[in-house]
Motif scaffolding. Structure first.
Motif, PDB file in Angstrom:
ATOM      1  N   SER A 194      13.000  -3.924 -10.077  1.00  8.67           N
ATOM      2  CA  SER A 194      11.672  -3.497 -10.486  1.00  8.67           C
ATOM      3  C   SER A 194      10.852  -4.682 -10.979  1.00  8.67           C
ATOM      4  O   SER A 194       9.663  -4.809 -10.656  1.00  8.67           O
ATOM      5  CB  SER A 194      11.788  -2.432 -11.582  1.00  8.67           C
ATOM      6  N   ARG A 195      11.478  -5.569 -11.734  1.00  7.04           N
ATOM      7  CA  ARG A 195      10.779  -6.757 -12.246  1.00  7.04           C
ATOM      8  C   ARG A 195      10.300  -7.631 -11.084  1.00  7.04           C
ATOM      9  O   ARG A 195       9.151  -8.094 -11.064  1.00  7.04           O
ATOM     10  CB  ARG A 195      11.705  -7.570 -13.147  1.00  7.04           C
ATOM     11  N   ALA A 196      11.188  -7.867 -10.111  1.00  7.86           N
ATOM     12  CA  ALA A 196      10.844  -8.747  -8.994  1.00  7.86           C
ATOM     13  C   ALA A 196       9.664  -8.201  -8.191  1.00  7.86           C
ATOM     14  O   ALA A 196       8.760  -8.952  -7.806  1.00  7.86           O
ATOM     15  CB  ALA A 196      12.065  -8.931  -8.090  1.00  7.86           C
ATOM     16  N   LEU A 197       9.659  -6.914  -7.951  1.00  7.38           N
ATOM     17  CA  LEU A 197       8.555  -6.327  -7.200  1.00  7.38           C
ATOM     18  C   LEU A 197       7.272  -6.296  -8.023  1.00  7.38           C
ATOM     19  O   LEU A 197       6.183  -6.565  -7.509  1.00  7.38           O
ATOM     20  CB  LEU A 197       8.927  -4.910  -6.755  1.00  7.38           C
ATOM     21  N   ARG A 198       7.400  -5.997  -9.300  1.00  5.06           N
ATOM     22  CA  ARG A 198       6.215  -5.952 -10.171  1.00  5.06           C
ATOM     23  C   ARG A 198       5.539  -7.315 -10.230  1.00  5.06           C
ATOM     24  O   ARG A 198       4.301  -7.414 -10.180  1.00  5.06           O
ATOM     25  CB  ARG A 198       6.631  -5.490 -11.566  1.00  5.06           C
ATOM     26  N   GLU A 199       6.321  -8.380 -10.319  1.00 10.92           N
ATOM     27  CA  GLU A 199       5.747  -9.722 -10.368  1.00 10.92           C
ATOM     28  C   GLU A 199       5.080 -10.103  -9.049  1.00 10.92           C
ATOM     29  O   GLU A 199       4.239 -11.000  -9.020  1.00 10.92           O
ATOM     30  CB  GLU A 199       6.825 -10.742 -10.745  1.00 10.92           C
ATOM     31  N   VAL A 240       3.726  -5.363  -6.764  1.00  9.18           N
ATOM     32  CA  VAL A 240       4.125  -4.094  -6.168  1.00  9.18           C
ATOM     33  C   VAL A 240       4.726  -3.203  -7.248  1.00  9.18           C
ATOM     34  O   VAL A 240       5.850  -3.444  -7.701  1.00  9.18           O
ATOM     35  CB  VAL A 240       5.157  -4.303  -5.035  1.00  9.18           C
ATOM     36  N   PRO A 241       4.032  -2.161  -7.686  1.00  4.71           N
ATOM     37  CA  PRO A 241       4.598  -1.258  -8.696  1.00  4.71           C
ATOM     38  C   PRO A 241       5.679  -0.372  -8.106  1.00  4.71           C
ATOM     39  O   PRO A 241       5.652  -0.042  -6.916  1.00  4.71           O
ATOM     40  CB  PRO A 241       3.386  -0.447  -9.151  1.00  4.71           C
ATOM     41  N   VAL A 242       6.633  -0.010  -8.938  1.00  2.22           N
ATOM     42  CA  VAL A 242       7.739   0.865  -8.530  1.00  2.22           C
ATOM     43  C   VAL A 242       7.568   2.222  -9.195  1.00  2.22           C
ATOM     44  O   VAL A 242       7.451   2.306 -10.426  1.00  2.22           O
ATOM     45  CB  VAL A 242       9.091   0.237  -8.912  1.00  2.22           C
ATOM     46  N   LEU A 243       7.558   3.286  -8.401  1.00  5.30           N
ATOM     47  CA  LEU A 243       7.383   4.624  -8.952  1.00  5.30           C
ATOM     48  C   LEU A 243       8.657   5.156  -9.592  1.00  5.30           C
ATOM     49  O   LEU A 243       8.609   5.928 -10.544  1.00  5.30           O
ATOM     50  CB  LEU A 243       6.942   5.591  -7.854  1.00  5.30           C
ATOM     51  N   GLY A 244       9.791   4.793  -9.052  1.00  7.43           N
ATOM     52  CA  GLY A 244      11.061   5.296  -9.576  1.00  7.43           C
ATOM     53  C   GLY A 244      12.200   4.791  -8.719  1.00  7.43           C
ATOM     54  O   GLY A 244      12.023   3.908  -7.876  1.00  7.43           O
ATOM     55  N   THR A 246       0.821  -1.221   0.000  1.00 11.21           N
ATOM     56  CA  THR A 246       0.000   0.000   0.000  1.00 11.21           C
ATOM     57  C   THR A 246       0.851   1.265   0.000  1.00 11.21           C
ATOM     58  O   THR A 246       0.332   2.361   0.200  1.00 11.21           O
ATOM     59  CB  THR A 246      -0.927   0.009   1.229  1.00 11.21           C
ATOM     60  N   SER A 247       2.154   1.120  -0.213  1.00 13.66           N
ATOM     61  CA  SER A 247       3.062   2.260  -0.213  1.00 13.66           C
ATOM     62  C   SER A 247       3.477   2.628  -1.629  1.00 13.66           C
ATOM     63  O   SER A 247       3.338   1.830  -2.566  1.00 13.66           O
ATOM     64  CB  SER A 247       4.321   1.947   0.611  1.00 13.66           C
ATOM     65  N   SER A 248       3.979   3.837  -1.776  1.00  9.08           N
ATOM     66  CA  SER A 248       4.603   4.256  -3.025  1.00  9.08           C
ATOM     67  C   SER A 248       6.076   3.894  -2.935  1.00  9.08           C
ATOM     68  O   SER A 248       6.791   4.389  -2.055  1.00  9.08           O
ATOM     69  CB  SER A 248       4.437   5.761  -3.219  1.00  9.08           C
ATOM     70  N   VAL A 249       6.532   3.000  -3.812  1.00  7.20           N
ATOM     71  CA  VAL A 249       7.866   2.408  -3.693  1.00  7.20           C
ATOM     72  C   VAL A 249       8.882   3.138  -4.563  1.00  7.20           C
ATOM     73  O   VAL A 249       8.659   3.364  -5.754  1.00  7.20           O
ATOM     74  CB  VAL A 249       7.825   0.916  -4.067  1.00  7.20           C
ATOM     75  N   VAL A 250      10.001   3.488  -3.937  1.00  2.21           N
ATOM     76  CA  VAL A 250      11.154   4.031  -4.642  1.00  2.21           C
ATOM     77  C   VAL A 250      12.346   3.132  -4.334  1.00  2.21           C
ATOM     78  O   VAL A 250      12.684   2.922  -3.160  1.00  2.21           O
ATOM     79  CB  VAL A 250      11.463   5.479  -4.217  1.00  2.21           C
TER      80      VAL A 250
END
Length: 245
Positions: A222-227, A230-234, A202-206
């Protein structure tokens, strides 16, 4: 018989003068960095980095990976200059702030509400995981500590930021130093997995790291979190090998 000086006296001598962690000049003040080197971290950049690897998130850094900043990072990570952590962590915080400031409006809506910074949604700084051997050799996870220092600096100005170690190595990887872009991609492909994904869901991830070179590490993170959903903002780093003016 020669007198043996007390340990506390020797420690006071060490604290009285040390070399700058960047340029190496003696520092009678005892500060870890001279004003010029400190200024590179506190006033330089931030720049948008240029990534060679597809999938690298939008990344900002405050310095180019060249001396004296390179010497600072090597000193902190490999030579026990833990006194540099505060200055380096605050530099990382500046890069994180720039990454958040340059997000598209649609992404910013997920971070800020109409109340502004006081109503900011939680931001999670996810450090790149260090190899176990590196942690053993250094006696600490230097990147994770930088992430915590950066989060603390951002909280001081009112942003609800926390550092969360949400990545782990799924397999052994080689040291990236000296590898080509293609070798870095091969070395890291599928090497990371998300851990504690629920803690950042539920957080905005950097993503945060000390250095960005080809962008291969950040792309894999970024790939590992997206799968894991968890989306990565930057992403943000202290230094980068390639930056856009």
């Amino acid at each position: 018989m020669p007198l043996v000086r007390p340990l506390w006296a020797a420690l006071l001598d060490l604290a009285a003068e040390r070399d700058c962690g960047g340029c190496g000049r003696p520092q009678p003040s005892g500060e870890p960095l001279c004003p010029a080197c400190d200024g590179l971290l506190a006033e330089g950049g931030p720049w948008r980095t240029l990534a060679a690897v597809p999938g690298t998130p939008r990344t900002h850094a405050v310095a180019r990976y060249e001396d004296p900043v390179r010497t600072m990072l090597i000193g902190y990570k490999e030579r026990g200059r833990t006194d540099l952590r505060r200055a380096l962590g605050r530099a990382l915080a500046r890069a994180v702030a720039q990454t958040l400031d340059t997000l598209p409006d649609t992404a910013l809506d997920a971070v800020f509400d109409t109340a502004g910074a006081a109503g900011c949604a939680s931001v999670a700084l996810v450090p790149m995981p260090s190899r176990r051997k590196a942690v053993r050799d250094r006696g600490q996870d230097t990147t994770a500590r930088l992430a915590r220092t950066a989060a603390r600096a951002l909280r001081e100005v009112g942003l609800p930021v926390r550092a969360v170690p949400a990545l782990r190595h799924a397999r052994a990887v080689e040291d990236q130093a000296g590898l080509s872009r293609e070798q870095r991609q091969t070395n890291l492909a599928g090497a990371l997995r998300a851990r504690r994904a629920a803690a950042v869901a539920t957080s905005s991830v950097v993503l945060v790291d000390d250095i960005s070179t080809s962008g291969a590490s950040l792309a894999e993170a970024s790939r590992a979190l997206r799968e894991a959903g968890v989306p990565v903002l930057g992403a943000a780093t202290i230094a980068a090998a390639r930056v856009r003016s």
